[in-house]
Design a protein around this motif. Structure first.
Motif, PDB file in Angstrom:
ATOM      1  N   ASN A  56       0.815  -1.212   0.000  1.00 21.40           N
ATOM      2  CA  ASN A  56       0.000   0.000   0.000  1.00 21.40           C
ATOM      3  C   ASN A  56       0.852   1.266   0.000  1.00 21.40           C
ATOM      4  O   ASN A  56       0.534   2.239  -0.681  1.00 21.40           O
ATOM      5  N   ALA A  57       1.936   1.249   0.773  1.00 19.15           N
ATOM      6  CA  ALA A  57       2.795   2.434   0.848  1.00 19.15           C
ATOM      7  C   ALA A  57       3.446   2.710  -0.509  1.00 19.15           C
ATOM      8  O   ALA A  57       3.517   3.867  -0.954  1.00 19.15           O
ATOM      9  N   GLY A  58       3.911   1.651  -1.164  1.00 11.63           N
ATOM     10  CA  GLY A  58       4.539   1.816  -2.473  1.00 11.63           C
ATOM     11  C   GLY A  58       3.556   2.304  -3.521  1.00 11.63           C
ATOM     12  O   GLY A  58       3.886   3.142  -4.366  1.00 11.63           O
ATOM     13  N   ILE A  59       2.322   1.778  -3.478  1.00 11.98           N
ATOM     14  CA  ILE A  59       1.290   2.207  -4.425  1.00 11.98           C
ATOM     15  C   ILE A  59       0.957   3.678  -4.191  1.00 11.98           C
ATOM     16  O   ILE A  59       0.808   4.461  -5.137  1.00 11.98           O
ATOM     17  N   ALA A  60       0.840   4.054  -2.916  1.00 12.20           N
ATOM     18  CA  ALA A  60       0.533   5.451  -2.586  1.00 12.20           C
ATOM     19  C   ALA A  60       1.599   6.386  -3.143  1.00 12.20           C
ATOM     20  O   ALA A  60       1.293   7.449  -3.690  1.00 12.20           O
ATOM     21  N   GLU A  61       2.863   5.978  -3.014  1.00 11.78           N
ATOM     22  CA  GLU A  61       3.954   6.812  -3.516  1.00 11.78           C
ATOM     23  C   GLU A  61       3.928   6.899  -5.038  1.00 11.78           C
ATOM     24  O   GLU A  61       4.088   7.980  -5.615  1.00 11.78           O
ATOM     25  N   LYS A  62       3.696   5.752  -5.695  1.00 13.90           N
ATOM     26  CA  LYS A  62       3.701   5.733  -7.157  1.00 13.90           C
ATOM     27  C   LYS A  62       2.567   6.574  -7.739  1.00 13.90           C
ATOM     28  O   LYS A  62       2.731   7.237  -8.763  1.00 13.90           O
ATOM     29  N   LEU A  63       1.406   6.525  -7.098  1.00 15.10           N
ATOM     30  CA  LEU A  63       0.223   7.195  -7.638  1.00 15.10           C
ATOM     31  C   LEU A  63      -0.046   8.551  -6.980  1.00 15.10           C
ATOM     32  O   LEU A  63      -1.043   9.197  -7.291  1.00 15.10           O
ATOM     33  N   THR A  64       0.818   8.933  -6.043  1.00 16.84           N
ATOM     34  CA  THR A  64       0.661  10.193  -5.304  1.00 16.84           C
ATOM     35  C   THR A  64      -0.702  10.247  -4.620  1.00 16.84           C
ATOM     36  O   THR A  64      -1.503  11.174  -4.814  1.00 16.84           O
ATOM     37  N   LEU A  65      -0.967   9.214  -3.837  1.00 13.29           N
ATOM     38  CA  LEU A  65      -2.218   9.116  -3.093  1.00 13.29           C
ATOM     39  C   LEU A  65      -1.914   8.871  -1.625  1.00 13.29           C
ATOM     40  O   LEU A  65      -0.815   8.449  -1.259  1.00 13.29           O
ATOM     41  N   GLY A  66      -2.894   9.099  -0.770  1.00 10.55           N
ATOM     42  CA  GLY A  66      -2.764   8.736   0.625  1.00 10.55           C
ATOM     43  C   GLY A  66      -2.954   7.239   0.789  1.00 10.55           C
ATOM     44  O   GLY A  66      -3.668   6.604   0.000  1.00 10.55           O
ATOM     45  N   GLU A  67      -2.331   6.662   1.822  1.00 11.06           N
ATOM     46  CA  GLU A  67      -2.446   5.210   2.036  1.00 11.06           C
ATOM     47  C   GLU A  67      -3.891   4.801   2.311  1.00 11.06           C
ATOM     48  O   GLU A  67      -4.323   3.727   1.897  1.00 11.06           O
ATOM     49  N   SER A  68      -4.647   5.642   3.006  1.00 11.42           N
ATOM     50  CA  SER A  68      -6.045   5.299   3.292  1.00 11.42           C
ATOM     51  C   SER A  68      -6.858   5.238   1.999  1.00 11.42           C
ATOM     52  O   SER A  68      -7.737   4.384   1.851  1.00 11.42           O
ATOM     53  N   THR A  69      -6.519   6.120   1.042  1.00  9.58           N
ATOM     54  CA  THR A  69      -7.206   6.090  -0.253  1.00  9.58           C
ATOM     55  C   THR A  69      -6.848   4.828  -1.014  1.00  9.58           C
ATOM     56  O   THR A  69      -7.713   4.194  -1.639  1.00  9.58           O
ATOM     57  N   VAL A  70      -5.580   4.437  -0.953  1.00  8.64           N
ATOM     58  CA  VAL A  70      -5.142   3.212  -1.615  1.00  8.64           C
ATOM     59  C   VAL A  70      -5.873   2.011  -1.027  1.00  8.64           C
ATOM     60  O   VAL A  70      -6.370   1.143  -1.762  1.00  8.64           O
TER      61      VAL A  70
END
Length: 218
Positions: free
Chosen positions: A175-189
């Motif tokens: 989740n943290a990596g996806i949030a960073e890649k997509l510029t999103l918050g972890e809760s949104t991911v």
């Protein structure tokens, strides 16, 4: 985290209980000697994780896993425990059957106490746990399989952002990596991940990867 231990050998159950006895974050909520007992204890104790032996009398671990996961799918409001399969041998047919049945992990019984504890923590955190030898076998098996046409109906139900999350999940990002890649918050991911689980009819990251491989998406 509540843990249920399922194995037909009393000494194995005793040893597994001892592994978790000194941990503050994991509590052994019960023990079962076969799959039928496990089904009842899952209902009574609502464990977060089940350590499930594959070969047992009365009802084996694969059938118990299928029934537990089927009950969770039939009742979406019910919290479904994550299941980590335990076996003496990393036999291919057991690996594939267990993962398709809904297991989130598969470990050989010679795993260290630390590996067992890490497996429980990992699957509760929406991850997956496979021993290295099993991972290699899975990769070889999927590489040999011909690609199948993707199911357009299920994938078309995903939003554009959910498709982005799907692609990164399959690549192994957390989740943290996806949030960073997509510029999103972890809760949104996390919200996107849970939404695509529902739409694809899967329950965790292992199932997402199996879905992607079996439908020729990677």
């Amino acid at each position: 985290m509540r843990l249920l231990i399922v194995d037909d050998q009393p000494l194995v159950r005793q040893g597994l209980r001892a592994v978790f006895a000194g941990l503050d974050d994991i509590i052994v909520a019960g023990e079962a000697a076969h799959g039928a007992e496990a089904l009842e204890l899952v209902r009574r104790t609502a464990p977060h994780v089940v350590l499930m032996d594959v070969n047992m009398p009365v009802m084996g671990g694969l059938e118990a896993t299928r029934r537990i996961c089927a009950a969770g799918r039939a009742d979406p409001d019910r919290t479904l425990p994550k299941i980590v399969m335990l076996t003496m041998y990393d036999q291919d047919e057991h690996v594939f059957e267990a993962l398709r049945a809904g297991a989130s992990g598969f470990l050989i019984k010679d795993a260290s106490p630390q590996q067992l504890a890490d497996a429980v923590r990992e699957v509760v955190d929406d991850g997956a746990m496979l021993s290295p030898s099993i991972t290699r076998r899975l990769i070889r098996e999927f590489v040999r399989r011909p690609a199948l046409p993707a199911p357009d109906g299920e994938l078309s139900a995903l939003t554009g952002r959910e498709r982005d999350v799907f692609r990164l999940l399959v690549q192994g990002y957390g989740n943290a990596g996806i949030a960073e890649k997509l510029t999103l918050g972890e809760s949104t991911v996390k919200s996107h991940v849970q939404s695509l689980y529902r739409k694809l009819g899967v329950q965790d990251r292992v199932q997402v990867v199996i879905y992607a491989y079996e439908n020729g998406l990677i």
